[in-house]
Design an enzyme around this catalytic site. Sequence first.
Site, PDB file in Angstrom:
ATOM      1  CD  GLU A   1      65.726  26.764  -1.009  1.00 26.23           C
ATOM      2  OE1 GLU A   1      66.734  25.945  -1.350  1.00 26.23           O
ATOM      3  OE2 GLU A   1      65.262  26.728  -0.006  1.00 26.23           O
TER       4      GLU A   1
ATOM      5  CG  ASP B   1      60.755  29.840   1.152  1.00 25.49           C
ATOM      6  OD1 ASP B   1      61.579  30.586   0.407  1.00 25.49           O
ATOM      7  OD2 ASP B   1      60.594  28.777   0.800  1.00 25.49           O
TER       8      ASP B   1
HETATM    9 ZN    ZN Z   1      68.155  28.326   1.580  1.00 20.47          ZN
END
Ligand code: ZN
Length: 489
Positions: A187, A120
């Site tokens: 993340e 992401d």
């Molecule tokens: Zn990163």
Amino acid sequence: MKKILFALLLLIVVIVGYILYNTFTFPSKQITVAPASKISIPADAKEHLAKALTIRTISNENPEDFDSTAFYEFGQFVKNTYPLTDSLLELTNINEFSMIFKWEGSDTSLKPVILMGHLDVVPVATENLEKWYIDPFAGIIKDGVIWGRGAIDDKISVIGNLEAVELLLKEGVKPQRTIYLCYGHDEELGGLNGAVAIVKYLKEKDVEAEFVLDEGFAITQGLIPGTDKDIALIGTAEKGFVTLNLSIAIEGGHSSMPKEETAIDAISKAVARLKDNPFPAEITQPVQDFMSHIGPEMPFTQKMAFANPTIFRPMIISTLEKKPSGNALIRTTTAPTIINGGIKENVIPYEAHASINFRILPGTSIEDVKEHVINTIADDRIEVKEGSFNSEAPKSSSVNSFGYNTIHTTIKQIFPQVVVTPNLVIGATDSRYYYPLSSNVYRFTPFYLNSENISTFHGINERISVNDFENAIRFYAQLIRNSIELNHQ
Ligand SMILES: [Zn+2]
């Protein structure tokens, strides 16, 4: 009198002699290794990264904005672009979109190596779009530079790994040691559906890793004061974090007749006290390791200071604390991030609140922070509550492990000119979740970071040069070779 003078002189000579002796015998910790021969990178590798940047795997703060089709598309893209990886490695999807690739080694007595990354990216603020030289999701390569959101955070790692594995598979490489590629899909939102679930899955399979490599640091150019050398930093630890929410409720009233102390007064005082009483400076293990690795490569004055850290401690600390980035290395930092109270200009509010974000040094716990806060504000009318998204600072990883040495050696083989040193990562990475699988967790992405591109992290004009990207592939290919074929343990 003469005797005293003589004794004093002797003492000075001994101290100076001791300092100089330590300085001149301060041993370099750089591994000497021949540069690796420069392997040729397929011409379409850069197009693959560019294509990966066009897929909008965006982590939006609002979960309703999650675009599952982009993540499906990314999965399809990986499958189609890396046919050997797709057919020869075992892919497990976790919570649909996160990926674990297992490249099984022939020798199961060797602990596996885990290479991490995340799929992401952070959104591009619409109001900033016009500041981008090139559309952040167009996947354009111009003048030797690949442009777009995710170029350095963190599709360089994911695509860099996959290109390297595909290249090795093409050569017929068969690992003795198992390699895992683990890519979370959230993340930027804290990693709960990605990294946390990946680790849970691997833990259930009893995976115990030799080492883990994640993003977090890079090769810095001109960012470390006192040296003009390029410094590759390997994160051997990272800071923890906690937000403490302070609130108070005391009688309000009309602003024409204020009481001696209002809720806003009390909260302001608490915040001011916390700012006036920072955590003490501390040289933790990763920073000590940083000094002992970089010291021998520095000019004389810094070398002398780092060779005699006990004697020069006050000087080292006062130099570091002058800059926010240096201060963050030696201190649990205190940052008030939200303050509120009041709704009308002539009404004294009954309640006031403040949120303080702390970034915690290894060795200090969230409980320690809470205690410091309660003692410092010394006002039991103020309630102190932990926010919900916190992380203890993980333990530092060793600089004498197979993992650290392999990463260090590989950096020297691919980037022969750079100095390699461990350091403490100030921010948080997904790797903090991986400690149940290994105590050797490191953070390094193989590209150059300097004053030109450092602000592009989560910022505008994120990009990576083709040259840097191709070296990243060389780095990962070499790292995997070094991990699977050296037969160390
Ligand atoms: Zn990163």
